[in-house]
Scaffold this motif. Structure first.
Motif, PDB file in Angstrom:
ATOM      1  N   PHE A  41       0.865  -1.180   0.000  1.00  0.00           N
ATOM      2  CA  PHE A  41       0.000   0.000   0.000  1.00  0.00           C
ATOM      3  C   PHE A  41       0.901   1.229   0.000  1.00  0.00           C
ATOM      4  N   PRO A  42       0.347   2.414  -0.282  1.00  0.00           N
ATOM      5  CA  PRO A  42       1.204   3.606  -0.391  1.00  0.00           C
ATOM      6  C   PRO A  42       2.010   3.873   0.880  1.00  0.00           C
ATOM      7  N   LYS A  43       3.280   4.124   0.660  1.00  0.00           N
ATOM      8  CA  LYS A  43       4.230   4.309   1.756  1.00  0.00           C
ATOM      9  C   LYS A  43       3.794   5.396   2.745  1.00  0.00           C
ATOM     10  N   GLU A  44       3.180   6.472   2.225  1.00  0.00           N
ATOM     11  CA  GLU A  44       2.841   7.579   3.122  1.00  0.00           C
ATOM     12  C   GLU A  44       1.694   7.237   4.071  1.00  0.00           C
ATOM     13  N   ARG A  45       1.041   6.077   3.878  1.00  0.00           N
ATOM     14  CA  ARG A  45      -0.067   5.708   4.764  1.00  0.00           C
ATOM     15  C   ARG A  45       0.365   4.746   5.868  1.00  0.00           C
ATOM     16  N   ILE A  46       1.667   4.480   5.993  1.00  0.00           N
ATOM     17  CA  ILE A  46       2.138   3.471   6.956  1.00  0.00           C
ATOM     18  C   ILE A  46       1.635   3.760   8.379  1.00  0.00           C
ATOM     19  N   PHE A  47       1.775   5.013   8.817  1.00  0.00           N
ATOM     20  CA  PHE A  47       1.406   5.285  10.213  1.00  0.00           C
ATOM     21  C   PHE A  47      -0.113   5.294  10.414  1.00  0.00           C
ATOM     22  N   ASP A  48      -0.870   5.616   9.364  1.00  0.00           N
ATOM     23  CA  ASP A  48      -2.329   5.497   9.458  1.00  0.00           C
ATOM     24  C   ASP A  48      -2.731   4.035   9.647  1.00  0.00           C
ATOM     25  N   VAL A  49      -2.073   3.150   8.884  1.00  0.00           N
ATOM     26  CA  VAL A  49      -2.380   1.718   8.988  1.00  0.00           C
ATOM     27  C   VAL A  49      -1.955   1.191  10.361  1.00  0.00           C
ATOM     28  N   MET A  50      -0.776   1.626  10.835  1.00  0.00           N
ATOM     29  CA  MET A  50      -0.315   1.216  12.174  1.00  0.00           C
ATOM     30  C   MET A  50      -1.344   1.591  13.232  1.00  0.00           C
ATOM     31  N   ASN A  51      -1.916   2.775  13.086  1.00  0.00           N
ATOM     32  CA  ASN A  51      -2.904   3.251  14.046  1.00  0.00           C
ATOM     33  C   ASN A  51      -4.116   2.312  14.091  1.00  0.00           C
ATOM     34  N   GLN A  52      -4.536   1.820  12.931  1.00  0.00           N
ATOM     35  CA  GLN A  52      -5.648   0.865  12.874  1.00  0.00           C
ATOM     36  C   GLN A  52      -5.238  -0.456  13.535  1.00  0.00           C
ATOM     37  N   ILE A  53      -4.014  -0.912  13.237  1.00  0.00           N
ATOM     38  CA  ILE A  53      -3.526  -2.178  13.805  1.00  0.00           C
ATOM     39  C   ILE A  53      -3.511  -2.101  15.331  1.00  0.00           C
ATOM     40  N   ASN A  54      -3.142  -0.943  15.849  1.00  0.00           N
ATOM     41  CA  ASN A  54      -3.038  -0.792  17.301  1.00  0.00           C
ATOM     42  C   ASN A  54      -4.398  -0.830  17.999  1.00  0.00           C
ATOM     43  N   HIS A  55      -5.470  -0.714  17.238  1.00  0.00           N
ATOM     44  CA  HIS A  55      -6.798  -0.778  17.844  1.00  0.00           C
ATOM     45  C   HIS A  55      -7.368  -2.189  17.898  1.00  0.00           C
ATOM     46  N   ILE A  56      -6.666  -3.120  17.271  1.00  0.00           N
ATOM     47  CA  ILE A  56      -7.190  -4.495  17.237  1.00  0.00           C
ATOM     48  C   ILE A  56      -6.859  -5.221  18.540  1.00  0.00           C
ATOM     49  N   GLN A  57      -7.839  -5.962  19.078  1.00  0.00           N
ATOM     50  CA  GLN A  57      -7.543  -6.882  20.169  1.00  0.00           C
ATOM     51  C   GLN A  57      -8.177  -8.224  19.821  1.00  0.00           C
ATOM     52  N   VAL A  58      -7.368  -9.273  19.836  1.00  0.00           N
ATOM     53  CA  VAL A  58      -7.855 -10.596  19.435  1.00  0.00           C
ATOM     54  C   VAL A  58      -8.425 -11.305  20.653  1.00  0.00           C
ATOM     55  N   ASP A  59      -9.705 -11.748  20.549  1.00  0.00           N
ATOM     56  CA  ASP A  59     -10.338 -12.372  21.710  1.00  0.00           C
ATOM     57  C   ASP A  59     -10.746 -13.819  21.430  1.00  0.00           C
ATOM     58  N   TYR A  60     -10.135 -14.411  20.388  1.00  0.00           N
ATOM     59  CA  TYR A  60     -10.401 -15.835  20.121  1.00  0.00           C
ATOM     60  C   TYR A  60      -9.087 -16.480  19.682  1.00  0.00           C
ATOM     61  N   VAL A  61      -9.098 -17.810  19.585  1.00  0.00           N
ATOM     62  CA  VAL A  61      -7.869 -18.521  19.221  1.00  0.00           C
ATOM     63  C   VAL A  61      -7.666 -18.413  17.705  1.00  0.00           C
ATOM     64  N   ALA A  62      -7.018 -17.325  17.304  1.00  0.00           N
ATOM     65  CA  ALA A  62      -6.809 -17.049  15.875  1.00  0.00           C
ATOM     66  C   ALA A  62      -5.702 -17.937  15.324  1.00  0.00           C
TER      67      ALA A  62
END
Lengths: 122, 418
Positions: A71-92
């Motif tokens: 994906f476009p390089k300039e969006r890396i920190f936007d994507v990181m921000n989304q990743i940081n909101h994920i919490q896994v609550d099942y056996v993925a």
């Protein structure tokens, strides 16, 4: 003329790129992927990232993830921000998609390890 | 006492491949891993770029190693985790191995041993940094463990010493996790890591790289609060008057890896000062009969694909029927940083695989192989760099190596090419 290092594979070819009106001339690439990389790098640099996401399990506090494609390089920190909101609550498991079409970029967040399956027995 | 054909020590990429290799030769195999999970260091290497050679795919560390774990488990190979080898004795052509595991102290008798214990990071003690002993000083691998496996934030402002690949990868990783990476300092005049990592880990994130600079002192009582940086000369000696104080709460050391030799040395196996690992022949067998070394325990590889490859070969070879420790050494020219294997076994042999690194950057160089003064092979290399390992298959024209053969391998830089 621009010089760059191809990051597609560990060969890390040293590329020289000449852009004329109607053509981009790439030299130094050992394979065709080097040319594609150079053209993309000049017009719109793309990257992938890997990271971790939190889980609810004490024994395995984080699991590794990747984005499904570049994906476009300039969006890396936007994507990181989304990743940081994920919490896994099942056996993925490896390959599970945790978030689809992140920020409309056409990329998914994908689990890259079976550590939960291996460790957590519910 | 339980008996096995092959005991593999270490359950990382080398050990898993070794166990698979031996099992596929119909061996009875036991693998011992000291950690709770199989997979070795790749468990925490969540970045991608693994497997491009082996699988023609760009995998993350866990994805790469879990493929091997799956194959390993499907072959029903015996293994124990949380198991630690404490003693190895040689008796009548067999090895008696004692190890501690959840079951207590266990003993097994094996014909072949494969040492796949990986490598260790050099620490602050080995690079002479002065000052206090505050918290906040981590090796790159240790920081990687905290961040990637435990999900901990290790600090706010960070300096990285050493431009090895793990240091570069951690610079990017910590930046993504919201830490400020002030710079990567490298005492050598050239970077230690792969060029692509300089691009995708530093340049992409505008992290500066300072060559010919090092950390000479750390400050702070409880927690690190600053480091002293100095420029160094070509012999890597700090230049007086160049002191500079950089405020930071974290120092990451990525100052090199050395093969883990504890078991190898306890067995009295000779070490190569160049690789800092043991000498092996082209079967990956050490100077001790039926003891094989593979992966980063042999020499520090830059790609895991080669680690797995060496494991697989060592595993297969551990099931050989006829074994001889007779081998001839190779005369190596000065332009090599190292070459592995260092010896060629005395036997009928069509070809042998070698891995090497050049001592310095060379635009062009010829590699020459001579046997008894006669050149049998020549290969041209472009852009040799010490961080990038090369691989070469040597075909032995005469089809065998005898004990009186004199093998020379030369690397000659072509200075006409600029």
């Amino acid at each position: 003329m621009r010089e760059m290092t191809c990051i597609v594979c560990p060969n890390g070819c040293h590329l020289t790129v000449n852009e004329t009106n109607d053509e981009i001339l790439v030299k130094g690439n050992l394979c065709p992927r080097g040319k594609d990389f150079a053209i993309q790098e000049i017009h719109h640099p793309m990257r992938t990232i890997t990271s971790t996401v939190k889980t609810v399990y004490k024994e395995v506090p984080t699991i590794p993830i990747k984005v499904s494609k570049e994906f476009p390089k300039e969006r890396i920190f936007d994507v990181m921000n989304q990743i940081n909101h994920i919490q896994v609550d099942y056996v993925a498991q490896q390959g599970d998609v945790l978030m689809e079409n992140v920020l409309g970029l056409g990329i998914n967040i994908v689990v890259t390890s079976n550590i939960l399956k291996e460790t957590i027995h519910e | 006492m339980k008996q096995y054909d092959t005991l593999v020590i270490g359950g990382g990429p080398a050990g898993l491949a070794a166990a698979i290799g031996a099992k596929k030769e119909n061996g009875e195999v036991l693998l011992l891993e000291r950690e709770q999970r199989l997979g070795g260091i790749l468990k925490q290497c969540i970045h991608d770029g693994f497997g491009l050679i082996q699988f023609k795919e760009r995998l993350s560390g866990p994805e790469y190693v879990e493929r091997f774990i799956q194959e390993f488990l499907s072959l029903n190979i015996d293994y124990e985790t949380l198991a630690f080898v404490i003693k190895i004795d040689k008796k009548e052509g067999f090895y008696h191995v004692s190890y501690v595991s959840k079951k207590g102290v266990c003993e097994v008798t094996v014909r072949s041993l494969i040492i796949a214990t990986g490598c260790r990071e050099r620490t602050a003690k080995q690079i002479q940094i002065h000052g206090t002993r505050p918290s906040g000083v981590f090796t790159a691998g240790c920081a990687q463990h905290f961040v990637n496996l435990l999900g901990e934030k290790i600090g706010n402002k960070c300096v990285i010493l050493g431009s090895g690949d793990i240091g570069l990868i951690m610079a990017r990783r910590l930046t993504l996790e919201g830490m400020k990476v002030l710079g990567v300092y490298e005492a050598k005049a050239t970077p230690s890591g792969l060029t692509r990592n300089l691009v995708q880990c530093l340049e992409d994130y505008q992290i500066p790289l300072y060559l010919s600079h090092t950390v000479t002192r750390v400050f702070g009582e409880e927690r690190l609060n600053a480091v002293e940086i100095m420029q160094v000369d070509e012999k890597m000696r700090p230049i007086e008057g160049t002191q500079e104080i950089v405020e930071c709460d974290t120092l990451i050391l990525s100052v090199g890896l050395i093969p883990e030799n504890e078991i190898t040395e306890s067995l009295g196996i000779a070490l190569d000062l160049k690789t800092k690992g043991p000498y092996v022949d082209d079967y990956f067998m050490s100077s001790l009969e039926n003891v094989y070394i593979c992966g980063n325990a042999l020499h520090v590889n830059d790609l895991v694909d080669y680690v797995s490859e060496s494991g697989l070969i060592a595993g297969k070879n551990s099931m050989r029927q006829h074994v001889s420790t007779q081998s001839v050494s190779i005369d190596l020219s000065d332009d090599f940083l190292y070459l592995v294997p260092q010896r060629v076994s005395v036997h009928d042999v069509q070809e042998s695989m070698f891995y090497f690194r050049a001592k310095k950057e060379m635009k062009a160089a010829d590699l020459l192989v001579k046997v008894n003064g006669k050149e049998i092979m020549k290969r041209r290399y472009k852009n040799l760099k010490p961080p990038e390992m090369e691989k070469i298959k040597v075909k032995w024209e005469m089809g065998k190596i005898s004990e009186n053969d004199h093998i020379e391998i030369e690397l000659k830089e072509d200075l006409c090419v600029k």
